[in-house]
Design a protein around this motif. Structure first.
Motif, mmCIF file in Angstrom:
data_model
loop_
_atom_site.group_PDB
_atom_site.id
_atom_site.type_symbol
_atom_site.label_atom_id
_atom_site.label_comp_id
_atom_site.label_asym_id
_atom_site.label_seq_id
_atom_site.Cartn_x
_atom_site.Cartn_y
_atom_site.Cartn_z
ATOM 1 N N ALA A 9 0.838 -1.202 0.000
ATOM 2 C CA ALA A 9 0.000 0.000 0.000
ATOM 3 C C ALA A 9 0.873 1.252 0.000
ATOM 4 O O ALA A 9 2.004 1.225 0.483
ATOM 5 N N PRO A 10 0.373 2.377 -0.550
ATOM 6 C CA PRO A 10 1.131 3.633 -0.499
ATOM 7 C C PRO A 10 1.265 4.151 0.929
ATOM 8 O O PRO A 10 0.464 3.811 1.803
ATOM 9 N N VAL A 11 2.293 4.974 1.141
ATOM 10 C CA VAL A 11 2.584 5.509 2.478
ATOM 11 C C VAL A 11 2.217 6.989 2.509
ATOM 12 O O VAL A 11 2.757 7.775 1.730
ATOM 13 N N PRO A 12 1.324 7.412 3.409
ATOM 14 C CA PRO A 12 0.971 8.837 3.505
ATOM 15 C C PRO A 12 2.180 9.681 3.911
ATOM 16 O O PRO A 12 3.066 9.202 4.625
ATOM 17 N N SER A 13 2.187 10.939 3.487
ATOM 18 C CA SER A 13 3.382 11.774 3.685
ATOM 19 C C SER A 13 3.649 12.091 5.152
ATOM 20 O O SER A 13 4.781 12.371 5.528
ATOM 21 N N ASP A 14 2.616 12.028 6.012
ATOM 22 C CA ASP A 14 2.848 12.364 7.420
ATOM 23 C C ASP A 14 3.024 11.128 8.305
ATOM 24 O O ASP A 14 3.012 11.232 9.535
ATOM 25 N N ALA A 15 3.186 9.978 7.681
ATOM 26 C CA ALA A 15 3.332 8.744 8.464
ATOM 27 C C ALA A 15 4.748 8.610 9.012
ATOM 28 O O ALA A 15 5.716 9.067 8.392
ATOM 29 N N VAL A 16 4.854 7.984 10.189
ATOM 30 C CA VAL A 16 6.147 7.553 10.707
ATOM 31 C C VAL A 16 6.376 6.140 10.172
ATOM 32 O O VAL A 16 5.588 5.229 10.436
ATOM 33 N N VAL A 17 7.444 5.988 9.386
ATOM 34 C CA VAL A 17 7.714 4.682 8.779
ATOM 35 C C VAL A 17 8.473 3.824 9.782
ATOM 36 O O VAL A 17 9.539 4.201 10.269
ATOM 37 N N LEU A 18 7.906 2.682 10.090
ATOM 38 C CA LEU A 18 8.513 1.778 11.075
ATOM 39 C C LEU A 18 9.322 0.672 10.405
ATOM 40 O O LEU A 18 10.217 0.094 11.018
ATOM 41 N N GLY A 28 11.562 -1.879 4.452
ATOM 42 C CA GLY A 28 12.197 -2.935 3.671
ATOM 43 C C GLY A 28 13.709 -2.935 3.755
ATOM 44 O O GLY A 28 14.354 -3.837 3.215
ATOM 45 N N THR A 29 14.272 -1.913 4.416
ATOM 46 C CA THR A 29 15.728 -1.816 4.418
ATOM 47 C C THR A 29 16.375 -1.964 5.794
ATOM 48 O O THR A 29 17.533 -2.375 5.877
ATOM 49 N N SER A 30 15.655 -1.608 6.858
ATOM 50 C CA SER A 30 16.335 -1.532 8.154
ATOM 51 C C SER A 30 15.357 -1.769 9.301
ATOM 52 O O SER A 30 14.198 -1.356 9.236
ATOM 53 N N THR A 31 15.843 -2.389 10.355
ATOM 54 C CA THR A 31 15.023 -2.615 11.550
ATOM 55 C C THR A 31 15.346 -1.584 12.645
ATOM 56 O O THR A 31 15.032 -1.800 13.809
ATOM 57 N N ASP A 32 15.952 -0.445 12.239
ATOM 58 C CA ASP A 32 16.418 0.535 13.225
ATOM 59 C C ASP A 32 15.317 1.084 14.127
ATOM 60 O O ASP A 32 15.610 1.545 15.233
ATOM 61 N N ALA A 33 14.071 1.085 13.663
ATOM 62 C CA ALA A 33 12.977 1.646 14.477
ATOM 63 C C ALA A 33 12.579 0.707 15.614
ATOM 64 O O ALA A 33 11.735 1.061 16.425
ATOM 65 N N TRP A 34 13.212 -0.477 15.681
ATOM 66 C CA TRP A 34 12.770 -1.530 16.597
ATOM 67 C C TRP A 34 13.880 -1.967 17.532
ATOM 68 O O TRP A 34 15.053 -1.850 17.220
#
Ligand code: MG
Length: 277
Positions: free
Chosen positions: A61-70, A73-79
């Motif tokens: 699905a597309p990602v809204p511009s104000d979303a925080v991307v968790l 596909g490239t990195s688990t840094d948010a976790w």
């Protein structure tokens, strides 16, 4: 030699097999009643919801511009794991991250309260296990309130434990699952509970869930913090917390995870009038 009472033997064998199967895979009979409902927790007799074909999935699905991307596909840094270790789940070439069984649950470093979450997930293509042992994970808001992830495609388990259930509380309205290995999505609107200064519950948590685009929970109230074989209850906590993904021992994959924080009614009013708290 005495004649063997064959009909009796056959009856007891069948009875003992079926009760063992029910205890292991399909539900419980010895759990407490759910308040306000006609069923016990994980009730083996609670009917499973009707199956709905949600259609096929294509691209993320597309990602809204104000979303925080968790996860993009490239990195688990948010976790991170619960003990603060960097995420050990595996980033794969197909742009997914896969549970590393035994490494533990993953929690977002950032904390969220009321929010809109989008997450895509796939259960293992090669089916192993049955019931709760087949493609199990879960999304926990504030690390406590679970929307169940499970391979619920032709996989019988107790109704309040199947995919998109509020685990141990409410089954989804319908079963909109895709098959093993196929990408599925949850779009979830979560409202965190509110507690008064004295710790009493002011407002319970509510959740709306779209599973593969199909509404399966419509502002359903959480009875409390997710529990197993017990009635959930509330205890006071902070208004925000991490979003948690469960390591239940299955090599589940996730992709395209993003979240949008939602202002409370009070915050919204303050913004609109230009006032600050
Ligand atoms: Mg789970």
């Amino acid at each position: 030699m005495r004649p063997t009472p064959r009909p009796f033997v056959a009856f007891f064998v069948v009875a003992s097999i079926s009760s063992a199967a029910l205890a292991q895979g399909v539900g419980y009979t010895d759990t407490p009643m759910l308040p306000g409902q006609a069923w016990k927790v994980h009730d083996k007799d609670r009917p499973n919801p009707p199956v709905v074909d949600p259609g096929s999935a294509d691209a993320p699905a597309p990602v809204p511009s104000d979303a925080v991307v968790l996860f993009d596909g490239t990195s688990t840094d948010a976790w991170q794991h619960g003990d603060g270790r960097d995420a050990e789940w595996i980033v794969k070439e197909d742009g997914s991250m896969q549970v590393k069984p035994g490494s533990g649950d993953l929690l977002t470093r950032e904390h969220f309260g009321d929010c809109q979450l989008h997450i895509e997930w796939a259960t293992p293509k090669v089916v192993t296990g049955t019931g709760q042992g087949r493609g199990n994970s879960g999304v926990f808001f504030l690390g406590m309130y679970e929307v169940q992830i499970l391979d619920s495609y032709e996989n019988r388990t107790y109704a309040d434990g199947q995919a998109a259930a509020l685990y141990g509380q409410y089954p989804p309205m319908v079963n909109a699952s895709r098959g093993p290995g196929e990408w599925q999505s949850f779009d979830i609107i979560f409202e965190a509970p509110r507690f008064a200064r004295d710790g009493s519950l002011e407002k319970p948590a509510f959740v709306t869930v779209l599973h593969n685009g199909v509404v399966v929970q419509h502002r359903q109230e959480f009875l409390g913090r997710t529990a197993h074989r017990a009635v959930a209850s509330y205890s006071p906590h902070a208004p925000k917390g991490p979003i948690k993904l469960q390591d239940h021992g299955n090599p589940m994959r996730f992709r395209n995870i993003w979240v949008r924080s939602l202002a409370s009614a009070e915050e919204q009013a303050a913004t609109e009038t230009g006032r600050r708290h």
